[in-house]
Design a protein around this motif. Structure first.
Motif, PDB file in Angstrom:
ATOM      1  N   ASP A  57      44.782  36.944  46.625  1.00  0.00           N
ATOM      2  CA  ASP A  57      43.823  35.927  47.406  1.00  0.00           C
ATOM      3  C   ASP A  57      43.031  34.967  47.146  1.00  0.00           C
ATOM      4  O   ASP A  57      42.173  35.105  45.806  1.00  0.00           O
ATOM      5  N   HIS A  63      41.419  33.169  48.337  1.00  0.00           N
ATOM      6  CA  HIS A  63      39.808  32.648  48.464  1.00  0.00           C
ATOM      7  C   HIS A  63      38.983  33.513  47.603  1.00  0.00           C
ATOM      8  O   HIS A  63      37.688  33.789  47.908  1.00  0.00           O
ATOM      9  N   ALA A  64      39.750  34.554  46.753  1.00  0.00           N
ATOM     10  CA  ALA A  64      38.690  35.447  45.789  1.00  0.00           C
ATOM     11  C   ALA A  64      37.723  34.862  45.199  1.00  0.00           C
ATOM     12  O   ALA A  64      37.246  33.649  45.007  1.00  0.00           O
ATOM     13  N   GLY A  87      40.685  39.070  43.812  1.00  0.00           N
ATOM     14  CA  GLY A  87      41.390  39.245  44.439  1.00  0.00           C
ATOM     15  C   GLY A  87      42.389  39.940  44.867  1.00  0.00           C
ATOM     16  O   GLY A  87      43.321  39.975  45.520  1.00  0.00           O
ATOM     17  N   LYS A 143      44.266  44.074  45.878  1.00  0.00           N
ATOM     18  CA  LYS A 143      44.488  44.386  47.107  1.00  0.00           C
ATOM     19  C   LYS A 143      43.476  45.745  46.774  1.00  0.00           C
ATOM     20  O   LYS A 143      43.631  46.022  45.429  1.00  0.00           O
TER      21      LYS A 143
END
Length: 203
Positions: free
Chosen positions: A139, A141-142, A65, A67
């Motif tokens: 993130d 939702h990784a 997750g 960047k």
């Protein structure tokens, strides 16, 4: 004063090495990578040490997750830093010339050194803040969600300086040639100030 001024000029000109050579480097090593993945950080962008390093790092980061590695247009620093470094190099050169012509005192050398040191500290602070955001703002939702033993989310922030273990990766963060040239320039400027002060006291 002339010798001190020459040192000042050389010290200021060494900053221009940052336009060609990387300021910093981060390496990631793991058993599945015979050759470590690395990225060189320049004052105007980030480049992989090898052709596909950035792509491979972004691929790994996707699973946890993180960047993607920022492009020059994604960070204002990559626009501002070249301007700041170029301006300081020119200013230092002018101060050295004026000192050589005995138009100003050696105290100007110290003033330039204080400014570039302050800017360097602010730059390192900004770099560290970016890495904190990069390694902790993940993130939700990784695919992989790793946690510390106490249940808190694991941080993947690389070290600002030195070595750190992150999962099965060894992360190393150290200055590169551009950073050493900048440090040498600052050191020469300090010598220039001390030499100018000493020559003044002998007169």
């Amino acid at each position: 004063m002339k010798k001190a001024s020459i040192l000042m000029i050389i010290g200021a000109l060494l900053l221009t090495g940052l336009f060609k050579f990387p300021l910093w480097n981060i390496m990631l090593g793991a058993p599945q990578y015979p050759e470590p993945l690395g990225m060189n950080i320049y004052i105007d962008g980030i480049k992989g040490m090898n052709e596909f390093d950035i792509k491979n790092i972004d691929g790994l980061n996707h699973y946890i997750g993180m960047k993607t590695i920022p492009k020059p247009k994604d960070m204002w620093e990559f626009t501002v830093f070249p301007i700041v470094i170029g301006s300081m190099a020119v200013l230092g050169f002018i101060i050295g010339i004026l000192g050589y012509l005995k138009k100003i005192s050696y105290n100007w050398f110290l003033g330039w050194l204080i400014i570039i040191t302050t800017l360097g500290i602010l730059g390192m602070y900004d770099f560290n803040a970016w890495m904190i955001d990069y390694g902790t703002n993940l993130d939700p939702h990784a695919i992989m969600k790793m946690q510390n033993p106490d249940g808190t989310p694991m941080s993947y922030k690389p070290p600002l300086l030195g070595h750190q273990k992150m999962l099965n990766f060894d992360a190393y963060s150290y200055p590169r040639l551009g950073g050493y040239l900048m440090g040498a320039g600052m050191l020469l400027t300090l010598f220039a100030y001390l030499l100018g002060k000493r020559s003044k006291s002998l007169n």
